[in-house]
Design an enzyme around this catalytic site. Structure first.
Site, PDB file in Angstrom:
ATOM      1  CB  ALA A 108      -0.895  -0.022   1.226  1.00 44.36           C
ATOM      2  N   GLY A 117       0.567  -4.941   1.140  1.00 48.12           N
ATOM      3  CA  GLY A 117      -0.695  -5.021   0.390  1.00 48.12           C
ATOM      4  C   GLY A 117      -0.533  -5.744  -0.947  1.00 48.12           C
ATOM      5  CD  GLU A 142      -2.272  -7.427   3.406  1.00 47.10           C
ATOM      6  OE1 GLU A 142      -2.071  -6.285   2.951  1.00 47.10           O
ATOM      7  OE2 GLU A 142      -2.665  -7.617   4.571  1.00 47.10           O
ATOM      8  CD  GLU A 181       2.227  -5.173   5.832  1.00 52.83           C
ATOM      9  OE1 GLU A 181       3.172  -5.984   5.898  1.00 52.83           O
ATOM     10  OE2 GLU A 181       1.353  -5.214   4.943  1.00 52.83           O
TER      11      GLU A 181
END
Ligand code: CAA
Length: 260
Positions: A66, A111, A114, A134
């Site tokens: 992200a 992300g 993911e 993260e």
């Protein structure tokens, strides 16, 4: 329709969706997540598409996570909304009737990992790298990583990867069972398309039912999963594809599925 940061091409019954923000290693900002969701909603309505191949532009990254610039100043409510936006996209992919293949061409971090994990199948180029960095940013995975990685690997390995933020290469990901196949970077899309073609030659209703049965079964107890499977199995006997598939076998010819 034009989707910013997304390149879309069609090869027979496969849609290739390329996230294209090369200068930021295809990092997912809010706009890309919104556009991906809109695109998947449109693809869902398109009867001609059976398989979606998700990949990243350039040769360095699938998606490097992200967008950290966008996340840096979020407050708690905005962070919750951002996580929901991402998980809504991943849930949509999970529940899509289409078969989704991630073709991972480089970094799939945070992300991006993911997103790759939300697909049904992962094909990786030799230079693919996976990880959840993260905790090195003072956060946790927010688009389903703490739920999907333990389901894929079991809690011990998933915790090691999430707690350490360690980035693994394609071979380690393959050995852990996260990746279906490793291929040369310049063959990634061609080999993924070959698999998509093989999958697409089968009855679409059966493909979707198999996906639904597997995904549902991972979230419920075994008996409930078995019941779910029996119901989907039975439902397929009201389709033309089942009649055609079995008739073709008996007549020793290839079936012609009409997806109905
Ligand atoms: N967000 C925003 N920008 C990113 C980014 C990200 N996740 N990853 C890379 N970029 C940008 C860099 O800032 C850089 O842009 P500028 O040139 O404008 O500074 C550009 O992409 C190229 O990156 P690097 O110069 O860092 O390339 P590198 O080859 O030296 O390193 C890398 C590659 C190891 C992937 C490194 O870029 C990196 O560590 N990126 C961050 C990875 C990360 O932490 N991802 C998880 C984000 S959190 C998350 O995803 C939460 C969630 O679960 C939803």
């Amino acid at each position: 329709m034009d989707y910013k940061f997304l390149d879309i091409s069609l090869v027979s019954t496969s849609a290739i969706v390329k996230i294209n923000r090369v200068e930021k290693l295809n990092a997912l900002n809010g706009e890309i997540i919104n556009n991906l969701l809109m695109l998947f909603e449109n693809i869902e309505e398109d009867k001609n598409i059976k398989v979606v191949i998700l990949t990243g532009a350039g040769d360095k990254a699938f998606v490097a996570g992200a967008d950290i610039y966008e996340m840096a100043n979020l407050n708690t409510i905005e962070a919750y909304q951002f996580a929901k936006k991402g998980t809504n996209l991943l849930k949509f992919i999970d529940n899509s009737t289409k078969i989704i293949i991630s073709a991972v061409n480089g970094y799939a971090l945070g992300g991006g990992f993911e997103l790759a994990l939300a697909a049904d199948i992962i094909i990786a180029s030799k230079n693919a790298k996976f990880g959840f960095p993260e905790v090195t940013l003072g956060i946790i995975p927010g688009f389903g990583g703490t739920q999907n990685l333990p389901r894929a690997l079991g809690p011990y390995l998933a915790k090691e990867l999430i707690f350490s933020g360690r980035i693994i290469d394609s071979l380690e990901a393959f050995n852990l069972g996260l990746v279906n196949k490793i291929v040369e970077p310049d063959k990634l899309i061609d080999i993924t398309l070959e698999l998509a073609k093989k999958i697409s030659s089968n009855g679409f209703l059966a493909l979707s039912a198999a996906k639904e049965s597997i995904n549902n079964g991972l979230n419920v107890g075994k008996n409930e999963g078995l019941n779910y499977e029996s119901n989907l199995f039975a439902k397929l006997f009201s389709t033309n594809d089942q009649k055609e598939g079995m008739k073709a076998f008996l007549e020793k010819r290839k079936p012609e599925f009409k997806n109905m």
